[in-house]
Design a protein around this motif. Structure first.
Motif, PDB file in Angstrom:
ATOM      1  N   VAL A  31      18.196  63.838  -3.970  1.00  0.00           N
ATOM      2  CA  VAL A  31      18.847  65.098  -3.601  1.00  0.00           C
ATOM      3  C   VAL A  31      17.773  66.070  -3.149  1.00  0.00           C
ATOM      4  CG1 VAL A  31      20.290  67.022  -4.349  1.00  0.00           C
ATOM      5  CG2 VAL A  31      20.705  64.719  -5.258  1.00  0.00           C
ATOM      6  N   GLY A  32      17.926  66.593  -1.920  1.00  0.00           N
ATOM      7  CA  GLY A  32      16.989  67.571  -1.393  1.00  0.00           C
ATOM      8  C   GLY A  32      17.738  68.743  -0.782  1.00  0.00           C
ATOM      9  N   GLY A  33      17.009  69.618  -0.088  1.00  0.00           N
ATOM     10  CA  GLY A  33      17.627  70.743   0.586  1.00  0.00           C
ATOM     11  C   GLY A  33      17.738  71.975  -0.285  1.00  0.00           C
ATOM     12  N   CYS A  34      18.533  72.929   0.185  1.00  0.00           N
ATOM     13  CA  CYS A  34      18.595  74.255  -0.438  1.00  0.00           C
ATOM     14  C   CYS A  34      19.154  74.234  -1.853  1.00  0.00           C
ATOM     15  CB  CYS A  34      19.413  75.201   0.441  1.00  0.00           C
ATOM     16  SG  CYS A  34      18.581  75.663   1.981  1.00  0.00           S
ATOM     17  N   LEU A  35      20.179  73.421  -2.110  1.00  0.00           N
ATOM     18  CA  LEU A  35      20.745  73.378  -3.456  1.00  0.00           C
ATOM     19  C   LEU A  35      19.749  72.769  -4.433  1.00  0.00           C
ATOM     20  CD1 LEU A  35      23.338  74.174  -4.918  1.00  0.00           C
ATOM     21  CD2 LEU A  35      24.138  71.826  -4.637  1.00  0.00           C
ATOM     22  N   ALA A  36      18.974  71.791  -3.990  1.00  0.00           N
ATOM     23  CA  ALA A  36      17.932  71.209  -4.840  1.00  0.00           C
ATOM     24  C   ALA A  36      16.855  72.244  -5.139  1.00  0.00           C
ATOM     25  CB  ALA A  36      17.327  69.982  -4.154  1.00  0.00           C
ATOM     26  N   GLN A  37      16.491  73.038  -4.120  1.00  0.00           N
ATOM     27  CA  GLN A  37      15.492  74.084  -4.329  1.00  0.00           C
ATOM     28  C   GLN A  37      15.985  75.099  -5.359  1.00  0.00           C
ATOM     29  OE1 GLN A  37      12.534  74.010  -2.599  1.00  0.00           O
ATOM     30  NE2 GLN A  37      11.687  75.848  -3.534  1.00  0.00           N
ATOM     31  N   LYS A  38      17.295  75.357  -5.351  1.00  0.00           N
ATOM     32  CA  LYS A  38      17.876  76.360  -6.261  1.00  0.00           C
ATOM     33  C   LYS A  38      18.074  75.803  -7.668  1.00  0.00           C
ATOM     34  CE  LYS A  38      22.291  77.629  -5.883  1.00  0.00           C
ATOM     35  NZ  LYS A  38      22.940  77.579  -7.233  1.00  0.00           N
ATOM     36  N   ASP A  39      18.654  74.609  -7.782  1.00  0.00           N
ATOM     37  CA  ASP A  39      19.041  74.083  -9.096  1.00  0.00           C
ATOM     38  C   ASP A  39      17.954  73.261  -9.778  1.00  0.00           C
ATOM     39  OD1 ASP A  39      21.422  75.312  -8.700  1.00  0.00           O
ATOM     40  OD2 ASP A  39      22.641  73.500  -8.589  1.00  0.00           O
ATOM     41  N   GLN A  40      17.060  72.673  -9.028  1.00  0.00           N
ATOM     42  CA  GLN A  40      15.904  71.932  -9.530  1.00  0.00           C
ATOM     43  C   GLN A  40      16.321  70.914 -10.600  1.00  0.00           C
ATOM     44  OE1 GLN A  40      12.503  74.510 -10.214  1.00  0.00           O
ATOM     45  NE2 GLN A  40      13.019  75.807  -8.475  1.00  0.00           N
ATOM     46  N   VAL A  58      14.602  64.457  -6.987  1.00  0.00           N
ATOM     47  CA  VAL A  58      15.013  65.785  -6.535  1.00  0.00           C
ATOM     48  C   VAL A  58      13.797  66.419  -5.872  1.00  0.00           C
ATOM     49  CG1 VAL A  58      15.864  68.057  -7.214  1.00  0.00           C
ATOM     50  CG2 VAL A  58      16.693  66.015  -8.409  1.00  0.00           C
ATOM     51  N   PHE A  59      13.971  66.869  -4.620  1.00  0.00           N
ATOM     52  CA  PHE A  59      12.877  67.500  -3.890  1.00  0.00           C
ATOM     53  C   PHE A  59      13.427  68.726  -3.165  1.00  0.00           C
ATOM     54  CE2 PHE A  59      14.951  64.566  -1.095  1.00  0.00           C
ATOM     55  CZ  PHE A  59      14.909  65.125   0.179  1.00  0.00           C
ATOM     56  N   GLY A  60      12.541  69.668  -2.836  1.00  0.00           N
ATOM     57  CA  GLY A  60      12.992  70.940  -2.302  1.00  0.00           C
ATOM     58  C   GLY A  60      12.819  71.077  -0.807  1.00  0.00           C
ATOM     59  N   THR A  61      13.030  72.287  -0.318  1.00  0.00           N
ATOM     60  CA  THR A  61      12.952  72.557   1.118  1.00  0.00           C
ATOM     61  C   THR A  61      11.516  72.601   1.621  1.00  0.00           C
ATOM     62  OG1 THR A  61      12.976  74.944   0.679  1.00  0.00           O
ATOM     63  CG2 THR A  61      15.094  73.888   1.087  1.00  0.00           C
ATOM     64  N   VAL A  78      11.300  64.914 -10.272  1.00  0.00           N
ATOM     65  CA  VAL A  78      11.729  66.231  -9.788  1.00  0.00           C
ATOM     66  C   VAL A  78      10.476  66.972  -9.324  1.00  0.00           C
ATOM     67  CG1 VAL A  78      12.849  68.419 -10.338  1.00  0.00           C
ATOM     68  CG2 VAL A  78      13.681  66.279 -11.382  1.00  0.00           C
ATOM     69  N   GLU A  79      10.409  67.252  -8.009  1.00  0.00           N
ATOM     70  CA  GLU A  79       9.237  67.943  -7.475  1.00  0.00           C
ATOM     71  C   GLU A  79       9.706  69.045  -6.533  1.00  0.00           C
ATOM     72  OE1 GLU A  79       5.415  65.889  -6.389  1.00  0.00           O
ATOM     73  OE2 GLU A  79       5.989  66.590  -4.380  1.00  0.00           O
ATOM     74  N   ILE A  80       9.519  70.275  -6.940  1.00  0.00           N
ATOM     75  CA  ILE A  80       9.921  71.441  -6.153  1.00  0.00           C
ATOM     76  C   ILE A  80       8.686  72.298  -5.910  1.00  0.00           C
ATOM     77  CG2 ILE A  80      11.424  73.463  -6.029  1.00  0.00           C
ATOM     78  CD1 ILE A  80      13.009  70.899  -6.117  1.00  0.00           C
ATOM     79  N   LYS A  81       8.383  72.582  -4.654  1.00  0.00           N
ATOM     80  CA  LYS A  81       7.265  73.455  -4.311  1.00  0.00           C
ATOM     81  C   LYS A  81       7.795  74.846  -3.976  1.00  0.00           C
ATOM     82  CE  LYS A  81       4.249  70.010  -4.384  1.00  0.00           C
ATOM     83  NZ  LYS A  81       3.142  69.906  -5.337  1.00  0.00           N
ATOM     84  N   GLU A  82       7.016  75.844  -4.282  1.00  0.00           N
ATOM     85  CA  GLU A  82       7.446  77.218  -4.049  1.00  0.00           C
ATOM     86  C   GLU A  82       7.003  77.756  -2.691  1.00  0.00           C
ATOM     87  OE1 GLU A  82       9.655  78.731  -5.905  1.00  0.00           O
ATOM     88  OE2 GLU A  82       9.657  76.889  -7.107  1.00  0.00           O
ATOM     89  N   GLY A 118      11.963  80.498   1.910  1.00  0.00           N
ATOM     90  CA  GLY A 118      10.699  81.212   1.883  1.00  0.00           C
ATOM     91  C   GLY A 118      10.529  82.168   3.049  1.00  0.00           C
ATOM     92  N   LYS A 119       9.373  82.819   3.073  1.00  0.00           N
ATOM     93  CA  LYS A 119       9.044  83.747   4.149  1.00  0.00           C
ATOM     94  C   LYS A 119       8.847  82.983   5.459  1.00  0.00           C
ATOM     95  CE  LYS A 119       8.899  87.642   1.833  1.00  0.00           C
ATOM     96  NZ  LYS A 119       9.828  88.771   2.146  1.00  0.00           N
ATOM     97  N   GLU A 120       9.027  83.712   6.560  1.00  0.00           N
ATOM     98  CA  GLU A 120       8.927  83.077   7.870  1.00  0.00           C
ATOM     99  C   GLU A 120       7.510  82.570   8.131  1.00  0.00           C
ATOM    100  OE1 GLU A 120       9.175  84.394  12.537  1.00  0.00           O
ATOM    101  OE2 GLU A 120      10.696  85.179  11.167  1.00  0.00           O
ATOM    102  N   LYS A 121       7.431  81.327   8.607  1.00  0.00           N
ATOM    103  CA  LYS A 121       6.184  80.717   9.046  1.00  0.00           C
ATOM    104  C   LYS A 121       6.382  80.249  10.480  1.00  0.00           C
ATOM    105  CE  LYS A 121       3.823  81.006   5.189  1.00  0.00           C
ATOM    106  NZ  LYS A 121       2.588  81.812   5.098  1.00  0.00           N
TER     107      LYS A 121
END
Length: 497
Positions: free
Chosen positions: A85-94, A107-110, A131-135, A176-179
């Motif tokens: 499971v990845g994407g925005c919900l994964a980033q939120k719920d971890q 589980v991985f993040g955006t 479960v790996e989520i980066k900020e 996150g902030k615009e890159k």
């Protein structure tokens, strides 16, 4: 280092949400194939199923856990199967995802989609969930391997993240902030795609109008559009999504003066009420929005403009809603993607007072849809009798098989169903077709196509058909089919700009 896997392990990517997620899913498919996985055949349960989730849709978490529940028997019957499971919900719920669905393996993040193959291998070897989520962003997605879903049209990301703080939107918190990518990197990707046969690209960002601010050039986006005009073989350039607050006249000039930039603009309105726009923390007002439309049409009278509108934002009164209808009447949108406001946990609007009752939102929504349908139909009727250059698409028309028509997009992105001539065009080819009928959401050209131009894009599509049997699409979309860049699907619920 890329993880290695047993040959013939199959994968499937299921995507929910906006164009950014579709673009990310192409990267996820590319990463998996680069690591040795192959797409699952149609109708088969894959060895690896990846959910690329969206957090801005209503009941997004319930839909995810329902789908995960449906896969649980397959996982029990095949312990070697893996679910990610990845994407925005994964980033939120971890870690909450593994707690609620302990049969999930990864589980991985955006910000770290490039880690997926390694996490799958680690979960397989260690026999426990990873479960790996980066900020913050780990690798710009456009540098990752990609499996494009279309041979003739492609997304090209110019930035990721968003610096806006709209009160209804959780995207900045999760993306996150615009890159920004450097213009040279964007243009190199565009040229590579054109060399592979692509005729049309859509420049993609949460807010393309602020592209370049990070590296100190506020006019960078207009310059990028003009530079795309110098790419030989690139016939159509589009972009999404611009933000009205940052929309500048140099972009209008670039659109009008660059031949391969289409006279089509998708610019979210969200509300026509200044009071509601302020509550949404949208840093423009109706007068500015209408002024942009006026200048776009002065430079490009044939421009087709579409938008996003939210009905029933907290505190919206009948007077506020009437202001929205007034802007819609004046704007004469070719199309509008209309959404009923629903609470998105984690957003400021979720805790605002004066939430509008569901029945009131529904009634207003129906009035808005009726008005926009009337306007769209009237605008489409103006196309009857015109001859349009249609880029033939793959699978755009649900009734094409029954009617023996084919479908494609006009330069202004209107959907056209046409009758082919003696020679059948391929997706990616271009036909000239005279419009004989207009409906609110599509055009029909029922005479035989007047002219067929076979293209390198059509050649590229045809070459794909010779791929080995079973090497079907690696990305399964959990929303209306997007075989090519198109406006935001009406069911996406994701309004990113």
């Amino acid at each position: 280092m890329t993880a290695t896997v047993e040959s013939a392990r199959t994968y499937e990517v299921r995507t929910y949400g906006c164009q950014m997620n579709v673009h990310d899913s192409e990267r996820l498919s590319g990463l998996l194939e680069d690591a040795g996985y192959v797409p699952a055949a149609q109708g088969e349960t894959a060895d690896v199923v990846v959910f690329n989730t969206c957090a801005v849709r209503e009941n997004a978490d319930n839909k995810l856990y329902g789908n995960l529940g449906h896969l649980r028997p397959s996982k029990v019957g095949n312990p070697g199967m893996q679910i990610a499971v990845g994407g925005c919900l994964a980033q939120k719920d971890q870690g909450e995802i593994v707690r609620r669905a302990p049969w999930v393996d990864v589980v991985f993040g955006t910000h770290n989609i490039g880690s997926l193959p390694v996490l799958l291998e680690r979960a397989r070897v260690q026999q426990e969930a990873q479960v790996e989520i980066k900020e913050s962003l780990e690798t710009f997605p456009s540098t990752l391997p990609t499996k494009r879903e279309s041979a003739y049209a492609a997304w090209v990301s110019v930035s990721v993240g968003c610096n806006n703080t709209c009160t209804f939107c959780i995207v900045p918190a999760l993306r996150g902030k615009e890159k920004d990518r450097r213009p040279g990197d964007v243009l190199n990707e565009v040229r590579t795609l054109v060399d592979q046969g692509v005729l049309e690209i859509t420049l993609l960002g949460q807010n393309v109008n602020t592209y370049g601010v990070e590296f100190g050039d506020r006019l960078a986006f207009g310059k990028l559009l003009r530079a795309c005009g110098d790419v030989e073989g690139l016939e159509r350039v589009r972009f999404t999504s611009p933000h009205p607050a940052a929309f500048t006249d140099d972009v209008i000039a670039a659109m009008a003066e660059t031949p391969n930039v289409m006279h089509q603009l998708h610019m979210p309105l969200q509300s026509g009420s200044d009071r509601v726009l302020k509550a949404m923390r949208r840093s423009y007002r109706a007068e500015r929005y209408l002024g942009i439309i006026e200048r776009v049409r002065a430079a490009m009278p044939d421009a087709a403009i579409s938008t996003d509108i939210i009905v029933g934002f907290p505190g919206e009164t009948e007077e506020d809603f009437q202001a929205t209808l007034d802007v819609v009447r004046e704007s004469r949108f070719a199309n509008a993607f209309t959404f009923q406001y629903s609470i998105r946990p984690g957003t400021p609007a979720a805790t605002m007072e004066h939430q509008v009752p569901k029945e009131v939102v529904q009634e207003r929504y129906e009035r808005l849809v009726a008005l926009q349908t009337e306007i769209s139909w009237a605008e489409n009727k103006k196309q009857v009798g015109r001859t349009l250059e249609v880029l033939v698409a793959e699978g755009e028309g649900r009734k094409d098989e029954a009617t023996r028509r084919m479908s494609g997009r006009a330069p202004d992105n209107r959907l056209v169903h046409f009758t082919p001539g003696a020679e059948t065009p391929r997706p990616g080819d271009v036909v000239s077709a005279e419009v004989t009928y207009a409906a609110p959401h599509h055009l029909v050209a029922d005479g035989p196509a007047l002219r067929l131009r076979r293209t390198r894009a059509g050649d590229a599509w045809e070459a794909r058909q010779g791929a080995p049997a079973g090497a079907g699409p690696g990305v399964m979309l959990g929303m209306p089919s997007i075989g090519r860049p198109a406006p935001l699907p009406e069911t996406s619920g994701c309004s990113v700009s």
